[in-house]
Design a protein around this motif. Sequence first.
Motif, short mmCIF file in Angstrom:
data_model
loop_
_atom_site.label_atom_id
_atom_site.label_comp_id
_atom_site.label_asym_id
_atom_site.label_seq_id
_atom_site.Cartn_x
_atom_site.Cartn_y
_atom_site.Cartn_z
N UNK A 42 0.88 -1.17 0.00
CA UNK A 42 0.00 0.00 0.00
C UNK A 42 0.91 1.22 0.00
N UNK A 43 1.10 1.82 -1.17
CA UNK A 43 2.05 2.93 -1.26
C UNK A 43 1.75 4.06 -0.29
N UNK A 44 2.82 4.54 0.35
CA UNK A 44 2.72 5.71 1.24
C UNK A 44 2.66 6.96 0.38
N UNK A 45 1.75 7.87 0.66
CA UNK A 45 1.65 9.05 -0.21
C UNK A 45 1.83 10.36 0.56
N UNK A 46 2.26 10.24 1.82
CA UNK A 46 2.42 11.46 2.66
C UNK A 46 3.31 12.52 2.02
N UNK A 47 4.32 12.06 1.30
CA UNK A 47 5.31 13.01 0.77
C UNK A 47 4.86 13.70 -0.51
N UNK A 48 3.67 13.34 -1.01
CA UNK A 48 3.20 13.94 -2.27
C UNK A 48 2.36 15.19 -2.03
N UNK A 63 -6.14 4.46 3.97
CA UNK A 63 -5.50 5.78 3.91
C UNK A 63 -6.07 6.62 5.04
N UNK A 64 -5.21 7.04 5.95
CA UNK A 64 -5.73 7.69 7.16
C UNK A 64 -5.74 9.21 7.07
N UNK A 65 -4.75 9.76 6.40
CA UNK A 65 -4.63 11.22 6.45
C UNK A 65 -4.06 11.78 5.14
N UNK A 66 -4.85 12.64 4.53
CA UNK A 66 -4.32 13.38 3.38
C UNK A 66 -4.85 14.81 3.49
N UNK A 104 -16.09 9.59 -0.90
CA UNK A 104 -16.41 9.51 0.54
C UNK A 104 -15.18 9.14 1.33
N UNK A 105 -14.40 8.21 0.81
CA UNK A 105 -13.16 7.81 1.51
C UNK A 105 -12.17 8.97 1.53
N UNK A 106 -12.05 9.67 0.40
CA UNK A 106 -11.09 10.79 0.34
C UNK A 106 -11.49 11.89 1.32
N UNK A 107 -12.79 12.13 1.43
CA UNK A 107 -13.27 13.15 2.37
C UNK A 107 -12.94 12.75 3.80
N UNK A 108 -13.07 11.45 4.11
CA UNK A 108 -12.75 10.99 5.48
C UNK A 108 -11.28 11.20 5.82
N UNK A 109 -10.42 11.28 4.80
CA UNK A 109 -8.98 11.51 5.05
C UNK A 109 -8.68 12.99 5.14
N UNK A 124 -8.97 15.16 2.70
CA UNK A 124 -8.45 15.71 1.44
C UNK A 124 -9.37 16.78 0.89
N UNK A 125 -8.79 17.65 0.09
CA UNK A 125 -9.60 18.59 -0.69
C UNK A 125 -9.99 17.84 -1.96
N UNK A 126 -11.22 17.39 -2.02
CA UNK A 126 -11.62 16.47 -3.09
C UNK A 126 -12.04 17.24 -4.35
N UNK A 127 -11.34 16.95 -5.44
CA UNK A 127 -11.63 17.59 -6.73
C UNK A 127 -12.61 16.72 -7.52
N UNK A 128 -13.15 17.26 -8.59
CA UNK A 128 -14.12 16.51 -9.38
C UNK A 128 -13.51 15.22 -9.95
N UNK A 129 -14.22 14.12 -9.77
CA UNK A 129 -13.76 12.84 -10.30
C UNK A 129 -14.04 12.73 -11.79
#
Length: 157
Positions: free
Chosen positions: A55-61, A86-89, A118-123, A125-130
């Motif tokens: 599960x790639x870590x993406x904190x540094x992006x 994914x816990x935090x973005x 929904x998952x991205x919002x729980x982290x 994240x600023x969710x952009x249009x899919x």
Amino acid sequence: MKIAIVLHSQSGHTAQFAGIIASKFTENGHEADTRLLRTSGHVSPGKKNFELRDAPEIDQYDAALFGGPVWAFTASPVIMKYLSGLKNFKGKKAACFVTMGSPFLWMGGNQAVKAMNNKLESCGAEVLMGEIVPYHFKANKAKMTEAANRFYQAITR
Ligand SMILES: Cc1cc2nc3c(=O)[nH]c(=O)nc-3n(C[C@H](O)[C@H](O)[C@H](O)COP(=O)(O)O)c2cc1C
């Protein structure tokens, strides 16, 4: 900017879409790392008891895009499992992209984007249009390119 592109793709359609997105960023001087999710064992729609091999870590992006196919009228369980872990973005831009066999977005495309968002919002994240691109017997490269351009504009704005 450093962009992570994390995806599931079984037959290569979503991977092709990811490649077009990555090229848009790299051609414009950004870094785009694409990571294809792999699983232990076969996964089918609705299956929950499987593991991601990594599960790639993406904190540094600076921003991240998440892709997968539509399976059984929603997002593939593989990308959903990754997003569930994914816990935090927090505060970073994120968006999802899906491909589907049907030309009708209500045949799972809209639902897949909703579930992933929904998952991205729980982290946090600023969710952009899919983006949803049907792969109806052949690749629609024009639609993939338009979607990649929209991602590029929204992320680098
Ligand atoms: C198990 C399975 C279930 C699928 N369910 C749907 C569906 O509900 N709606 C749809 O439009 N396409 C469905 N498809 C088609 C895929 O979404 C489509 O071929 C997608 O582009 C595959 O992406 P990939 O090549 O990245 O794996 C399904 C495909 C598979 C293998």
